[in-house]
Design an enzyme around this catalytic site. Sequence first.
Site, PDB file in Angstrom:
ATOM      1  N   SER A   1      -1.252   8.351   9.248  1.00 35.96           N
ATOM      2  CA  SER A   1      -0.974   9.794   9.307  1.00 35.96           C
ATOM      3  C   SER A   1       0.540  10.073   9.330  1.00 35.96           C
ATOM      4  O   SER A   1       1.350   9.209   9.701  1.00 35.96           O
ATOM      5  CB  SER A   1      -1.626  10.403  10.554  1.00 35.96           C
ATOM      6  OG  SER A   1      -0.867  10.069  11.693  1.00 35.96           O
TER       7      SER A   1
ATOM      8  N   GLU B   1       2.270  11.924  11.288  1.00 35.16           N
ATOM      9  CA  GLU B   1       2.877  11.831  12.628  1.00 35.16           C
ATOM     10  C   GLU B   1       3.203  10.366  12.952  1.00 35.16           C
ATOM     11  O   GLU B   1       4.277  10.053  13.481  1.00 35.16           O
ATOM     12  CB  GLU B   1       1.918  12.389  13.697  1.00 35.16           C
ATOM     13  CG  GLU B   1       1.677  13.886  13.631  1.00 35.16           C
ATOM     14  CD  GLU B   1       0.622  14.287  12.588  1.00 35.16           C
ATOM     15  OE1 GLU B   1       0.060  13.390  11.919  1.00 35.16           O
ATOM     16  OE2 GLU B   1       0.370  15.493  12.433  1.00 35.16           O
TER      17      GLU B   1
ATOM     18  N   GLU C   1       0.841  -1.200   0.000  1.00 35.65           N
ATOM     19  CA  GLU C   1       0.000   0.000   0.000  1.00 35.65           C
ATOM     20  C   GLU C   1       0.878   1.253   0.000  1.00 35.65           C
ATOM     21  O   GLU C   1       0.702   2.145  -0.822  1.00 35.65           O
ATOM     22  CB  GLU C   1      -0.908  -0.009   1.236  1.00 35.65           C
ATOM     23  CG  GLU C   1      -1.717   1.267   1.376  1.00 35.65           C
ATOM     24  CD  GLU C   1      -2.673   1.230   2.570  1.00 35.65           C
ATOM     25  OE1 GLU C   1      -2.652   0.250   3.326  1.00 35.65           O
ATOM     26  OE2 GLU C   1      -3.447   2.184   2.714  1.00 35.65           O
TER      27      GLU C   1
HETATM   28  C1  LIG Z   1      -8.789  10.188   1.814  1.00 35.47           C
HETATM   29  C2  LIG Z   1      -8.718   9.077   2.816  1.00 35.47           C
HETATM   30  C3  LIG Z   1      -8.832   7.765   2.384  1.00 35.47           C
HETATM   31  C4  LIG Z   1      -8.828   6.733   3.310  1.00 35.47           C
HETATM   32  N1  LIG Z   1      -9.033   5.449   2.869  1.00 35.47           N
HETATM   33  C5  LIG Z   1      -9.111   4.438   3.762  1.00 35.47           C
HETATM   34  C6  LIG Z   1      -9.439   3.108   3.337  1.00 35.47           C
HETATM   35  O1  LIG Z   1      -9.649   2.835   2.160  1.00 35.47           O
HETATM   36  N2  LIG Z   1      -9.547   2.143   4.280  1.00 35.47           N
HETATM   37  C7  LIG Z   1      -9.331   2.395   5.608  1.00 35.47           C
HETATM   38  O2  LIG Z   1      -9.409   1.453   6.396  1.00 35.47           O
HETATM   39  N3  LIG Z   1      -9.033   3.634   6.039  1.00 35.47           N
HETATM   40  C8  LIG Z   1      -8.924   4.652   5.154  1.00 35.47           C
HETATM   41  N4  LIG Z   1      -8.650   5.943   5.588  1.00 35.47           N
HETATM   42  C9  LIG Z   1      -8.500   6.185   7.004  1.00 35.47           C
HETATM   43  C10 LIG Z   1      -7.057   6.471   7.423  1.00 35.47           C
HETATM   44  O3  LIG Z   1      -6.271   5.316   7.373  1.00 35.47           O
HETATM   45  C11 LIG Z   1      -7.132   7.069   8.827  1.00 35.47           C
HETATM   46  O4  LIG Z   1      -7.826   8.303   8.716  1.00 35.47           O
HETATM   47  C12 LIG Z   1      -5.756   7.307   9.404  1.00 35.47           C
HETATM   48  O5  LIG Z   1      -5.104   6.087   9.680  1.00 35.47           O
HETATM   49  C13 LIG Z   1      -5.839   8.147  10.690  1.00 35.47           C
HETATM   50  O6  LIG Z   1      -6.748   7.602  11.571  1.00 35.47           O
HETATM   51  P1  LIG Z   1      -7.917   8.477  12.232  1.00 35.47           P
HETATM   52  O7  LIG Z   1      -8.610   9.212  11.131  1.00 35.47           O
HETATM   53  O8  LIG Z   1      -8.741   7.585  13.074  1.00 35.47           O
HETATM   54  O9  LIG Z   1      -7.176   9.560  13.089  1.00 35.47           O
HETATM   55  P2  LIG Z   1      -6.610   9.370  14.555  1.00 35.47           P
HETATM   56  O10 LIG Z   1      -5.907   8.054  14.648  1.00 35.47           O
HETATM   57  O11 LIG Z   1      -7.707   9.631  15.529  1.00 35.47           O
HETATM   58  O12 LIG Z   1      -5.537  10.520  14.618  1.00 35.47           O
HETATM   59  C14 LIG Z   1      -5.905  11.879  14.867  1.00 35.47           C
HETATM   60  C15 LIG Z   1      -4.642  12.708  14.946  1.00 35.47           C
HETATM   61  O13 LIG Z   1      -3.834  12.244  16.027  1.00 35.47           O
HETATM   62  C16 LIG Z   1      -2.536  11.897  15.566  1.00 35.47           C
HETATM   63  N5  LIG Z   1      -2.058  10.700  16.258  1.00 35.47           N
HETATM   64  C17 LIG Z   1      -2.750   9.573  16.502  1.00 35.47           C
HETATM   65  N6  LIG Z   1      -1.983   8.675  17.127  1.00 35.47           N
HETATM   66  C18 LIG Z   1      -0.784   9.247  17.279  1.00 35.47           C
HETATM   67  C19 LIG Z   1       0.457   8.812  17.852  1.00 35.47           C
HETATM   68  N7  LIG Z   1       0.588   7.591  18.395  1.00 35.47           N
HETATM   69  N8  LIG Z   1       1.509   9.667  17.830  1.00 35.47           N
HETATM   70  C20 LIG Z   1       1.406  10.896  17.278  1.00 35.47           C
HETATM   71  N9  LIG Z   1       0.241  11.377  16.722  1.00 35.47           N
HETATM   72  C21 LIG Z   1      -0.820  10.552  16.721  1.00 35.47           C
HETATM   73  C22 LIG Z   1      -2.681  11.610  14.091  1.00 35.47           C
HETATM   74  O14 LIG Z   1      -1.480  11.850  13.396  1.00 35.47           O
HETATM   75  C23 LIG Z   1      -3.771  12.600  13.700  1.00 35.47           C
HETATM   76  O15 LIG Z   1      -3.193  13.856  13.441  1.00 35.47           O
HETATM   77  C24 LIG Z   1      -8.645   6.993   4.685  1.00 35.47           C
HETATM   78  C25 LIG Z   1      -8.485   8.325   5.104  1.00 35.47           C
HETATM   79  C26 LIG Z   1      -8.532   9.349   4.196  1.00 35.47           C
HETATM   80  C27 LIG Z   1      -8.386  10.754   4.687  1.00 35.47           C
END
Ligand SMILES: Cc1cc2nc3c(=O)[nH]c(=O)nc-3n(C[C@H](O)[C@H](O)[C@H](O)COP(=O)(O)OP(=O)(O)OC[C@H]3O[C@@H](n4cnc5c(N)ncnc54)[C@H](O)[C@@H]3O)c2cc1C
Length: 393
Positions: free
Chosen positions: A372, A374, A251
């Site tokens: 993300s 980070e 990926e």
């Molecule tokens: C356009 C798009 C397409 C996507 N497609 C898919 C898909 O096809 N399938 C799928 O399963 N998912 C998909 N996603 C989801 C994506 O994988 C998640 O949004 C991503 O992993 C972040 O998770 P979250 O949104 O739950 O944010 P969170 O995990 O809640 O994070 C929120 C913030 O906190 C920060 N953060 C969290 N944990 C830590 C840490 N340990 N240390 C430092 N900072 C941290 C993050 O960097 C972020 O800024 C997609 C997302 C987008 C935007």
Amino acid sequence: MTTTAGAVGADPAADLDAYRRGLRAHLAAPSLDRWRGRFHPTTEARIHDHGALLAALHGAGWNRYGWPESAGGLGGDVLHRAVLYDELSRAGLPVPDPCLMLETLAPALLRFAPDLADAYLPRYLRGEEWWGQGFSEPEAGSDLAALRCRAHWDGESYIVSGQKLWTTHGATASRLVCLVRTGTPESRHRGLSMIMIDVDSPGVAIRPIAIASGLNELAEVFFDDVAVPASRLIGAENDGWAVAMHLMQFERSMYAWQSAAVALRRIRELRDQAATLDKLPDGAVRRLGETYADVVSLRARSADTLRRLAAGQSVGPEASVDKVLLARVEIGLFDLARDVFGPAFLLSSSDEMREWRADWWFSRSATILGGSAEVQRTILADQVLGLPREQSA
Ligand SMILES: Cc1cc2nc3c(=O)[nH]c(=O)nc-3n(C[C@H](O)[C@H](O)[C@H](O)COP(=O)(O)OP(=O)(O)OC[C@H]3O[C@@H](n4cnc5c(N)ncnc54)[C@H](O)[C@@H]3O)c2cc1C
């Protein structure tokens, strides 16, 4: 006149240069012009049209290289696929939308569920169906091991209940490859399994999600006691984390390669369109050069990653480097387009400007999707560089 893969002399599966030459000749065909520079007002129209492009490529054999014959391919490896995406962009054609999830999901199927790959990959390569990746949930994105969507065995089938969120192409996909909890709620990554679910199964409900551009790029998916046969398991029960880690190498690396190929095409288009403007903002030419250098760095890095995958090596956490570089390219390129076009970027209703705007909006997610920025940097610090962990205050 189109060039079929069988008509190029040397065996394209064994000779990457012969593959590239034959493919390049084929992609110049006027019959493919309908896919050059075409803007689609909706995601749904775009992905179906891109499915038709896959069908056209498949008809002449060109997108079957890089995949095994048992699964509808013609042999070769991941480098053939890299050349395909490169040459499509060089020819002014899109990298077909379904190829994002093809590259993410199919390598895991080939390795952990070859019967499923043999059964369904041929349809994918023909552009007849595509799949979504159901990993993220409302409270499990970065911390994927916290996911709660559950599957239990009732003696005949796995019964899946729960929710997935942010599923790319979820609104049009035929099947979803989902990470589900088969262990106890506190089992974290040890109690997860990977399973393929047909979206037309009773109990599956899908709601498209429009991103800020207004396009339905994503979806949320609900499972209400959905029965899934054991034959749909990818890898062993409770071994889903290993499958997910294998999958993420592809990926992160192939998405970076595809995006770099598209970025090169978009830089050329930006250069050509900017050349017609009376005035450019200060520093625009320098920024164009910097963006080009960023894409070339990404490609150099990504080519190395792909060569290692082709040699059967494990890339592991280092694939996060590609992901970090990719986000820099996407944001830099589309911010530059916004600044170069000025008010027209915001206000023009031409197809060209609508496409630049849609790409700009999507590029905002470059530091989020697939893990993300980070989290990628933390992976690099901890697992690649071995830096000491930060002490909390
Ligand atoms: C356009 C798009 C397409 C996507 N497609 C898919 C898909 O096809 N399938 C799928 O399963 N998912 C998909 N996603 C989801 C994506 O994988 C998640 O949004 C991503 O992993 C972040 O998770 P979250 O949104 O739950 O944010 P969170 O995990 O809640 O994070 C929120 C913030 O906190 C920060 N953060 C969290 N944990 C830590 C840490 N340990 N240390 C430092 N900072 C941290 C993050 O960097 C972020 O800024 C997609 C997302 C987008 C935007």
